[in-house]
Design a protein around this motif. Structure first.
Motif, PDB file in Angstrom:
ATOM      1  N   THR A  60       0.777  -1.313  -0.019  1.00  0.00           N
ATOM      2  CA  THR A  60       0.139  -0.057   0.061  1.00  0.00           C
ATOM      3  C   THR A  60       0.883   1.269  -0.111  1.00  0.00           C
ATOM      4  O   THR A  60       1.988   1.269   0.194  1.00  0.00           O
ATOM      5  CB  THR A  60      -0.961   0.107   1.417  1.00  0.00           C
ATOM      6  OG1 THR A  60      -0.154   0.125   2.557  1.00  0.00           O
ATOM      7  CG2 THR A  60      -1.746  -1.169   1.455  1.00  0.00           C
ATOM      8  N   ARG A  61       0.474   2.220  -0.290  1.00  0.00           N
ATOM      9  CA  ARG A  61       0.978   3.650  -0.351  1.00  0.00           C
ATOM     10  C   ARG A  61       1.467   3.967   1.297  1.00  0.00           C
ATOM     11  O   ARG A  61       2.518   4.596   1.406  1.00  0.00           O
ATOM     12  CB  ARG A  61      -0.012   4.789  -0.478  1.00  0.00           C
ATOM     13  CG  ARG A  61      -0.263   4.822  -1.993  1.00  0.00           C
ATOM     14  CD  ARG A  61      -1.049   6.409  -2.419  1.00  0.00           C
ATOM     15  NE  ARG A  61      -1.143   6.437  -3.667  1.00  0.00           N
ATOM     16  CZ  ARG A  61      -2.424   6.097  -4.228  1.00  0.00           C
ATOM     17  NH1 ARG A  61      -3.436   6.121  -3.325  1.00  0.00           N
ATOM     18  NH2 ARG A  61      -2.701   6.504  -5.529  1.00  0.00           N
ATOM     19  N   ASP A  62       0.822   3.482   1.954  1.00  0.00           N
ATOM     20  CA  ASP A  62       1.013   3.655   3.590  1.00  0.00           C
ATOM     21  C   ASP A  62       2.125   3.056   4.193  1.00  0.00           C
ATOM     22  O   ASP A  62       2.866   3.321   5.222  1.00  0.00           O
ATOM     23  CB  ASP A  62      -0.188   3.457   4.523  1.00  0.00           C
ATOM     24  CG  ASP A  62      -1.401   4.194   4.050  1.00  0.00           C
ATOM     25  OD1 ASP A  62      -1.281   5.366   3.562  1.00  0.00           O
ATOM     26  OD2 ASP A  62      -2.359   3.645   4.053  1.00  0.00           O
ATOM     27  N   SER A  63       2.700   2.024   3.370  1.00  0.00           N
ATOM     28  CA  SER A  63       3.804   1.071   3.735  1.00  0.00           C
ATOM     29  C   SER A  63       5.127   1.764   3.091  1.00  0.00           C
ATOM     30  O   SER A  63       5.318   1.594   1.861  1.00  0.00           O
ATOM     31  CB  SER A  63       3.582  -0.391   3.486  1.00  0.00           C
ATOM     32  OG  SER A  63       4.695  -1.172   3.866  1.00  0.00           O
ATOM     33  N   GLU A 108      -3.010   3.533  -6.951  1.00  0.00           N
ATOM     34  CA  GLU A 108      -2.264   2.896  -5.916  1.00  0.00           C
ATOM     35  C   GLU A 108      -1.126   2.183  -6.410  1.00  0.00           C
ATOM     36  O   GLU A 108       0.146   2.332  -6.089  1.00  0.00           O
ATOM     37  CB  GLU A 108      -2.919   2.495  -4.625  1.00  0.00           C
ATOM     38  CG  GLU A 108      -1.711   2.097  -3.412  1.00  0.00           C
ATOM     39  CD  GLU A 108      -2.552   1.578  -2.438  1.00  0.00           C
ATOM     40  OE1 GLU A 108      -2.545   1.904  -1.161  1.00  0.00           O
ATOM     41  OE2 GLU A 108      -3.268   0.153  -2.672  1.00  0.00           O
TER      42      GLU A 108
END
Length: 891
Positions: A561-564, A624
């Motif tokens: 994900t983008r958050d990782s 994403e």
């Protein structure tokens, strides 16, 4: 069992009994499926039967005034009806003593009240002298049945073939005695394709009064075409009806004969059968067993010791033609014209071939096969080449034989200089061994063999088998991963030393996942787990894997994900991870597109969300996924050669996902933009599709130029999709980069690639035929569009059926509410005109008439052009799925 006594290998029997052991040629099955949903006239008056008659007459070089053509279901009915229609009750038929009607048709001729008069044959053939002698003996009228018709067959029961001179001499004797001449053509295809043949179809029209062209022995499910000269044609159809051969759904035969004679399939299959028989007979002679008769067609007669016959009967089925004495017997075997296992068929002779075809393969050939696999199948990147090649080089016998056979099945076609057998030989060995070892403990080699066989079956046009093998591999890998995870938990140090093997398990698992997505894209099925719920780690980088280095990081699907921060800027080194996630998104978007197009909620995705919210969620995942990719993944920013050098080729199929229907639903009119932003987005989506189609061609051209061409089913489908986009670009070049001329050039390049693909992979034939039919439709539609639409207006088209539920696991796409009606355009060419029907069976769209054709209104025409060929969820029912399913009621 003593250790010194190896376990006896049990192999399934293979039939050489006759031409009926296999089913129909796949191309004929596809044609039947394509035509299944069309309404037609009955009793042989349908358009397919008429087309078949036209095609056969063209091959005969005959006119409608010269011959009539009628279709019957079997050879016995063809003989019975042909003979009975020519004879009065007191008249007889003359036949050689080995003739098929003498003792192979249960007295069918005698049952009609007609006597058969036997004439001594010479090598199965009737000679003019013997015929003349017997006719003279039966001139004691009215005490004898009166000779009236001469029956011959070509090829004969002994596989021999008539020459043109022999037929001319027989015809002359028949004319002298006022006899009719009939030829049984059950094996006519192999006779006319024999190397010694000098007879043409036109010769048969000139020299015979009636003959028939066998379909059942030449790849059809059923059907024979009787050719009747005009002086016998009157009332012939009444004989068909009276004898129960006038089928209500005669289209079944018409469709098949049209397909057999549309190009050269009929004679290609016959030539194949003759070639296989020559190989079998040559092997017998090489082994020292004499032929009882020369092999002219696809029948082989060989004299064998009875002891050997008993051994062979354990594995093969064939005829005992003549028992001779207690020591020897004459056997007859036949080579199939069209095995259902692909266009190359089972090209092997079991008598002279070892039960283990890989027993004597040199290590150098296996290393070459590994190199071919690495270059041609980068998407299925799970082999650790350094250790594999080292093992082959030092101890080739340690490499599992099933794995070697699977690898050669896939790669033999790319190794023409190594004197390998056809891929089907190795594939058959692998299938048998995999079946025997299905209940063994799982192993990495077996799992990888299953994946490779899955790739082979898909490319060979057997997608359901491919899907099953892929599923078996998945379950095997899951078991192996569970064992490895338990070991890692209890012995972490030992795990690090075996990281390469663990990584192969991981990569094989994700290759199975991607293969399942590829085979079932768009199909209405449910995955047990979504991508991010899977607990198998993602592959490490290619460099770490190839060089055995400990991975600096190991991602889980939930981390992508983008958050990782772990998944940021993924390079080409993580190509397998990128591709796997791409397949996951791709298949779910295609499934959503199908359900949205049909006005359904996306039940397989998230029933809690509206279709609009579901699409937004998918689009967010797609964006994403793209945002996580480094520039090394992007073409043309990074060259295609760099992609191959780093071990991955990704053909930008993600770019083909932004169709208007996905955003607006099935009832949205793309010509009407609600605001300027939406209009701009529509234009951008079409332009993006055009650019993606060009990139696909650009990548493959660059690889070809650099000597690293990729000819695989994966690439083939990408070109198939690009061809449809480029075809649209030729019709509506507005917005196409480079204009219409560039679109035409790209389209021709796509066609050339698919044509070349057919030389390697049978699955390419269905894509090739589809784009050819689509091109005819586009060209006809463009011509009519130019006449019916004035002015230049934006061409906002929607991509629906061609891209979503593209169905790599199927070949034809019938649809219960759509029929393709063949009409003639102003140039005399056949044109496919779509007719959409509503629930009541009435046309669902307003239409206009042009040149006596019913055409869709301009907007509907433009919309339908990009939806060809028409499909929905029912088109695969009952075909190649392994289930008995009925076609739905069109309601």
């Amino acid at each position: 069992m003593p250790a010194s006594c190896p376990e006896t290998e049990v192999l399934p029997q293979y039939s050489f009994t006759d031409d009926y052991s296999e089913g129909a040629h796949p191309q004929l099955l596809e044609a039947l499926l394509r035509s299944n949903s069309t309404q037609q006239l009955s009793y042989g008056n349908d358009e397919y039967s008429n087309e078949a008659r036209r095609l056969i007459r063209s091959r005969l070089q005959a006119t409608e005034d010269e011959v009539d053509i009628h279709f019957v279901p079997s050879g016995t009915s063809a003989n019975l009806i042909s003979i009975a229609s020519c004879l009065r009750p007191y008249e007889a038929v003359l036949t050689v003593d080995s003739g098929h009607i003498v003792d192979k048709e249960a007295g069918a001729i005698e049952a009609t009240g007609h006597k058969t008069i036997l004439v001594p044959g010479v090598r199965g053939k009737m000679t003019p002298d013997n015929l003349d002698h017997v006719v003279r003996q039966h001139q004691w009228c009215p005490h004898n049945a009166k000779p009236r018709l001469v029956y011959i067959s070509n090829a004969t029961e002994l596989g021999t073939v008539y020459t043109k001179r022999e037929l001319q001499e027989l015809s002359a004797v028949c004319k002298q005695w006022k006899l009719l001449l009939l030829m049984d053509g059950a094996r006519l295809g192999v006779a006319l394709s024999a190397p010694s043949n000098d007879v043409t179809l036109r010769d048969l029209v000139d020299l015979l009064d009636i003959f028939w062209i066998g379909g059942t022995k030449m790849g059809a499910l059923l059907g024979e075409a009787i050719v009747v000269r005009s002086h016998l044609a009157e009332g012939f159809v009444f004989h068909l009806k009276q004898r129960g051969a006038l089928l209500a759904k005669a289209r079944i035969m018409g469709v098949q004969f049209a397909e057999l004679f549309r190009e050269n399939l009929y004679f290609d299959l016959a030539t194949h059968a003759n070639t296989m028989a020559q190989r079998i007979s040559a092997n017998f002679e090489k082994l020292g067993y004499p032929l009882a008769a020369p092999t002219e067609t696809n029948q082989v007669f060989v004299t064998l010791p009875t002891a050997l016959v008993r051994q062979l009967q354990e594995r093969f089925r064939f005829y005992t033609w003549d028992p001779l004495d207690g020591e020897q017997a004459v056997m007859r075997s036949g080579a199939e014209s069209c095995p259902v296992n692909g266009s190359n068929g089972r090209q092997w002779c079991p008598v002279a071939t070892s039960s283990n075809p890989i027993a004597s393969i040199p290590s150098s050939v296996l290393i070459s096969a590994c190199d071919i696999y690495r270059k041609k199948f980068p998407v299925a990147n799970f082999l650790h080449y350094p250790s594999l090649i080292a093992e082959i080089s030092t101890n080739p016998s340690s490499v599992d034989s099933v794995f070697v056979a699977s690898l050669l099945a896939l790669c033999a076609r790319f190794l023409p200089g190594h004197q390998l057998q056809p891929g089907e030989v190795y594939a058959e060995y692998a299938r048998v061994q995999l079946a025997h070892r299905a209940f063994e403990g799982p192993s990495l080699y077996l799992a990888q063999s299953l994946v490779i066989v899955s790739l082979y079956e898909w490319g060979s046009g057997r997608p359901y088998k491919a899907w099953m093998y892929s599923g078996m591999a998945t379950y095997m890998i899951q078991s192996l991963l569970k064992t490895a995870d338990d070991s890692m938990e209890h012995n972490p140090d030992e795990f690090h030393s075996s990281q390469i093997q663990y990584e192969q398990l991981v990569r094989t698992y994700w290759c199975c996942f991607a293969q399942d997505c590829e085979l079932s894209s768009g199909a209405r099925q449910h995955f047990a787990l979504s991508f991010r719920q899977i607990s198998v780690p993602l592959p490490i980088g290619d460099h770490d894997f190839n060089f055995g280095r400990r991975a600096s990081r190991r991602l889980m699907p939930a981390n992508l994900t983008r958050d990782s921060p772990l998944s940021a800027a993924m390079t080409i080194d993580h190509g397998l991870t990128i591709v796997t996630r791409g397949f996951d998104i791709f298949v779910r978007i295609l499934r959503f597109a199908n359900e949205s197009r049909r006005g359904r909620t996306s039940s397989s995705l998230n029933t809690a969300l509206s279709p609009q919210k579901t699409w937004e969620s998918l689009k967010e995942e797609l964006d994403e996924w793209r945002s996580l990719q480094d520039v090394t993944v992007r073409y043309p920013t990074t060259s295609a050669q760099a992609h191959v050098a780093l071990g991955i080729l990704f053909l930008h199929r993600d770019r083909v996902l932004s169709s208007l229907k996905l955003l607006h639903g099935p009832n949205h009119d793309p010509r009407v933009a609600t605001n300027l932003e939406e209009s701009t987005w529509c234009e951008a989506a079409i332009e993006e599709l055009f650019e993606a189609a060009q990139n696909i061609g650009g990548i493959l051209s660059a690889l070809e130029a650099s000597g690293a061409s990729v000819i695989t089913p994966y690439a083939g489908f990408s070109v198939f999709v690009a061809a449809h986009i480029n075809m649209y670009g030729t019709v509506s070049p507005r917005g196409y980069p480079g204009g219409q001329e560039r679109a035409e050039r790209e389209k021709r390049g796509n066609f050339a690639y698919l044509e070349r693909l057919c030389d390697f992979w049978p699955v390419g034939h269905s894509w090739w035929r589809t784009v050819q039919e689509a091109n005819k439709f586009y060209e006809t539609a463009k011509s009519n569009h130019e006449h019916t639409v004035s002015g230049d207006r934006p061409g906002h088209l929607t991509l629906a059926s061609t891209l979503d539920e593209y169905g790599d696991i199927r070949c034809s796409r019938p649809r219960h509410d759509v029929s393709i009606t063949r009409r003639r355009d102003v140039s005399g060419r056949d044109a496919a005109v779509p007719q959409n029907h509503g629930p009541t069976g009435c046309p669902a769209h307003a239409s206009i008439t042009f040149n006596d054709q019913v055409m869709l209104d301009p907007h509907e025409l433009e919309t339908e052009m990009m939806q060809w060929p028409f499909i929905d969820e029912t088109w695969s029912s009952g075909f190649d799925t392994g289930f008995d399913a009925a076609w739905p009621n069109p309601g």
